[in-house]
Design a protein around this motif. Structure first.
Motif, PDB file in Angstrom:
ATOM      1  N   PHE A 128       0.838  -1.207   0.000  1.00  0.00           N
ATOM      2  CA  PHE A 128       0.000   0.000   0.000  1.00  0.00           C
ATOM      3  C   PHE A 128       0.871   1.255   0.000  1.00  0.00           C
ATOM      4  O   PHE A 128       0.510   2.272  -0.587  1.00  0.00           O
ATOM      5  N   THR A 129       2.010   1.152   0.656  1.00  0.00           N
ATOM      6  CA  THR A 129       2.968   2.265   0.556  1.00  0.00           C
ATOM      7  C   THR A 129       3.386   2.425  -0.898  1.00  0.00           C
ATOM      8  O   THR A 129       3.449   3.536  -1.428  1.00  0.00           O
ATOM      9  N   ALA A 130       3.646   1.285  -1.564  1.00  0.00           N
ATOM     10  CA  ALA A 130       4.062   1.333  -2.978  1.00  0.00           C
ATOM     11  C   ALA A 130       2.956   1.952  -3.838  1.00  0.00           C
ATOM     12  O   ALA A 130       3.236   2.785  -4.713  1.00  0.00           O
ATOM     13  N   LEU A 138      15.487  -1.659  -3.577  1.00  0.00           N
ATOM     14  CA  LEU A 138      14.495  -2.564  -4.167  1.00  0.00           C
ATOM     15  C   LEU A 138      14.002  -3.555  -3.115  1.00  0.00           C
ATOM     16  O   LEU A 138      13.945  -4.761  -3.348  1.00  0.00           O
ATOM     17  N   GLY A 139      13.658  -3.030  -1.949  1.00  0.00           N
ATOM     18  CA  GLY A 139      13.152  -3.879  -0.864  1.00  0.00           C
ATOM     19  C   GLY A 139      11.642  -4.026  -0.966  1.00  0.00           C
ATOM     20  O   GLY A 139      11.070  -4.044  -2.063  1.00  0.00           O
ATOM     21  N   HIS A 140      10.993  -4.091   0.202  1.00  0.00           N
ATOM     22  CA  HIS A 140       9.546  -4.331   0.229  1.00  0.00           C
ATOM     23  C   HIS A 140       8.773  -3.329  -0.629  1.00  0.00           C
ATOM     24  O   HIS A 140       7.847  -3.700  -1.340  1.00  0.00           O
ATOM     25  N   VAL A 141       9.150  -2.057  -0.535  1.00  0.00           N
ATOM     26  CA  VAL A 141       8.412  -1.031  -1.270  1.00  0.00           C
ATOM     27  C   VAL A 141       9.000  -0.831  -2.674  1.00  0.00           C
ATOM     28  O   VAL A 141       8.275  -0.834  -3.673  1.00  0.00           O
ATOM     29  N   GLY A 142      10.324  -0.668  -2.739  1.00  0.00           N
ATOM     30  CA  GLY A 142      10.966  -0.324  -4.015  1.00  0.00           C
ATOM     31  C   GLY A 142      10.699  -1.355  -5.106  1.00  0.00           C
ATOM     32  O   GLY A 142      10.464  -0.993  -6.265  1.00  0.00           O
ATOM     33  N   SER A 158      18.539   0.259  -8.715  1.00  0.00           N
ATOM     34  CA  SER A 158      19.769   0.154  -7.939  1.00  0.00           C
ATOM     35  C   SER A 158      19.502  -0.379  -6.535  1.00  0.00           C
ATOM     36  O   SER A 158      18.454  -0.094  -5.943  1.00  0.00           O
ATOM     37  N   ASP A 159      20.452  -1.170  -6.038  1.00  0.00           N
ATOM     38  CA  ASP A 159      20.381  -1.648  -4.652  1.00  0.00           C
ATOM     39  C   ASP A 159      21.792  -2.063  -4.254  1.00  0.00           C
ATOM     40  O   ASP A 159      22.575  -2.503  -5.105  1.00  0.00           O
ATOM     41  N   VAL A 160      22.107  -1.930  -2.976  1.00  0.00           N
ATOM     42  CA  VAL A 160      23.433  -2.385  -2.525  1.00  0.00           C
ATOM     43  C   VAL A 160      23.507  -3.920  -2.505  1.00  0.00           C
ATOM     44  O   VAL A 160      24.595  -4.483  -2.477  1.00  0.00           O
ATOM     45  N   ALA A 191      14.061   4.831  -2.378  1.00  0.00           N
ATOM     46  CA  ALA A 191      13.280   3.811  -1.670  1.00  0.00           C
ATOM     47  C   ALA A 191      14.197   2.939  -0.809  1.00  0.00           C
ATOM     48  O   ALA A 191      13.917   1.761  -0.581  1.00  0.00           O
ATOM     49  N   ALA A 192      15.315   3.544  -0.358  1.00  0.00           N
ATOM     50  CA  ALA A 192      16.229   2.811   0.546  1.00  0.00           C
ATOM     51  C   ALA A 192      16.194   3.520   1.900  1.00  0.00           C
ATOM     52  O   ALA A 192      15.123   3.751   2.455  1.00  0.00           O
ATOM     53  N   LEU A 193      17.344   3.870   2.414  1.00  0.00           N
ATOM     54  CA  LEU A 193      17.390   4.538   3.716  1.00  0.00           C
ATOM     55  C   LEU A 193      17.234   6.045   3.533  1.00  0.00           C
ATOM     56  O   LEU A 193      17.257   6.544   2.413  1.00  0.00           O
ATOM     57  N   ALA A 228      11.338   6.534   0.682  1.00  0.00           N
ATOM     58  CA  ALA A 228      12.265   6.615   1.819  1.00  0.00           C
ATOM     59  C   ALA A 228      11.841   7.720   2.782  1.00  0.00           C
ATOM     60  O   ALA A 228      11.398   8.794   2.354  1.00  0.00           O
ATOM     61  N   ASN A 229      11.979   7.448   4.067  1.00  0.00           N
ATOM     62  CA  ASN A 229      11.726   8.457   5.096  1.00  0.00           C
ATOM     63  C   ASN A 229      12.919   9.395   5.192  1.00  0.00           C
ATOM     64  O   ASN A 229      14.048   8.996   4.906  1.00  0.00           O
ATOM     65  N   ASN A 230      12.677  10.618   5.619  1.00  0.00           N
ATOM     66  CA  ASN A 230      13.766  11.571   5.907  1.00  0.00           C
ATOM     67  C   ASN A 230      14.778  11.665   4.775  1.00  0.00           C
ATOM     68  O   ASN A 230      15.975  11.489   4.969  1.00  0.00           O
TER      69      ASN A 230
END
Ligand code: NAD
Length: 351
Positions: A146-148, A178-182, A199-201, A233-235, A256-258
């Motif tokens: 739902f965030t996505a 590219l986690g839960h939301v990305g 992109s993702d680490v 959409a990471a940290l 991403a927050n903040n």
């Protein structure tokens, strides 16, 4: 620092012996909501600071999303450099449940970094005041899809502001994280015909790039890629004073927050005419769904409508910011402040 919170409980968990902070920032609009973060910090004071900051952010997020709720946050301070056992984790979740129960309904917790729906079921063994338990036990489940959905609505609104059309087809996006939301955002963008840099680490995420026919890049290259919209959409903290001059996008809008490394970065973005979708507006879909389904008793379609209205909120903010020559961050904060100053309590939203 001004103390603006209604109540803050700092306690060593009776069972887990871990430091636990439950911060209730505001119940002016109704019960405070905000997730339970289980995270390693160098000190319990760092965890306290995070809880204070995040709970205040939840007040703004709920107000701007039109929810009849205030903001709160729980932080369980995990020991740095050591993983906790399953028993310790369960003990900490029960400790959290006890503190939330003591607050008598003023605060409802949910998932956050380091916790998920299964953990909410464990907290639910101690209190009813918990969102997003698995659907099998009556909760609204994982908020990430739902965030996505809300982020994609925000991206349509961003395209509307940039190009005069909300269509995503043919637009180019760089999604970082590219986690839960990305991952969900990337899939929805690909399905809508967008062109993607991903992109993702975590190198395991390269396969998603291949599956979606996207370019896969290192995080810094993705952040400075020539795209229409950069999607963090990471940290948090991606938008630094160093990065902003190097950006080659028309806008930044993501989960991403903040995202702003410091508040002054909003002005740098404005000076470069890079449109910024305030993070707490764009990423509110998860909490909107949880409140809509579990507090307001909405059907799934109504919840989706509420989430999609993030696009209208953003469009209004973009227009206000452009008209009054302020940053979009300022426009969002002004909106939240205005709504907080004139609460319209509903019976269902109050504690
Ligand atoms: N999950 C939600 O419903 C939700 C709601 C609101 C806000 N958010 C915010 O959205 C962001 C993503 O949340 P999530 O639930 O998808 O998290 P997640 O942990 O599932 O995914 C984060 C991804 O980012 C990657 N990553 C970490 N550091 C990176 C870096 N420096 N560069 C590139 N990739 C990096 C990780 O490998 C991981 O794949 C977070 O900032 C979170 O606070 C999430």
């Amino acid at each position: 620092m001004e103390f603006s919170h209604e109540s803050v409980v700092v306690r060593r968990g009776r069972r887990s012996r871990l430091p636990i902070v439950v911060a209730v920032h505001s119940t002016a609009l109704g019960r405070a909501v905000g997730g339970c973060r289980m995270w390693a910090y160098d000190s319990w004071e760092d965890g306290l600071r995070d809880a204070l900051r995040l709970s205040e952010g939840m007040t703004r997020k709920c107000a701007a999303a039109g929810l009849p709720n205030g903001g709160g946050k729980t932080v369980v301070v995990l020991p740095a450099g050591r993983s906790v056992t399953a028993d310790e984790r369960r003990a900490a979740l029960h400790d959290v449940g006890d503190i939330v129960a003591e607050l008598g309904g003023a605060y409802v917790t949910g998932p956050d970094a380091g916790t998920g729906p299964a953990d909410m079921a464990v907290i639910g063994e101690r209190t009813e005041n918990v969102f997003c338990r698995p659907e099998a036990v009556g909760g609204s489940g994982d908020p990430s899809p739902f965030t996505a959905l809300g982020v994609v609505a925000a991206l349509r609104s961003t395209c509307l502001a940039l190009f005069g059309s909300p269509a995503l087809a043919g637009r180019r996006f760089a999604v970082i994280g590219l986690g839960h939301v990305g991952e969900q955002v990337a899939r929805q963008l690909a399905a809508a015909g967008a062109d993607l840099v991903l992109s993702d680490v975590d190198p395991a995420k390269r396969s998603l790039g291949a599956e979606l026919g996207a370019v896969f890049a290192e995080p810094d290259a993705a952040a400075t890629a020539e795209v229409d919209v950069l999607v963090p959409a990471a940290l948090g903290g991606l938008l630094t004073r160093d990065l902003v001059p190097r950006l080659r996008c028309g806008a930044v809008a993501g989960a991403a927050n903040n995202q702003l490394a410091d508040p002054g970065v909003a002005e740098l973005l404005r000076e470069r005419e890079i449109l910024w979708a305030p993070d707490y507006i764009a990423n509110a879909g998860g909490v909107v769904n949880a409140v809509s389904r579990e507090v307001l008793g909405d059907e799934p379609e109504e919840a989706v409508k509420r989430i999609e209205s993030i696009a209208d909120t953003l469009t209004g903010l973009f227009e206000t910011a452009a008209r009054t020559k302020i940053t979009t961050a300022q426009a969002a904060d002004d909106l939240a402040r205005r709504l907080l100053a004139s609460p319209v309590p509903t019976a269902r939203g109050l504690a």
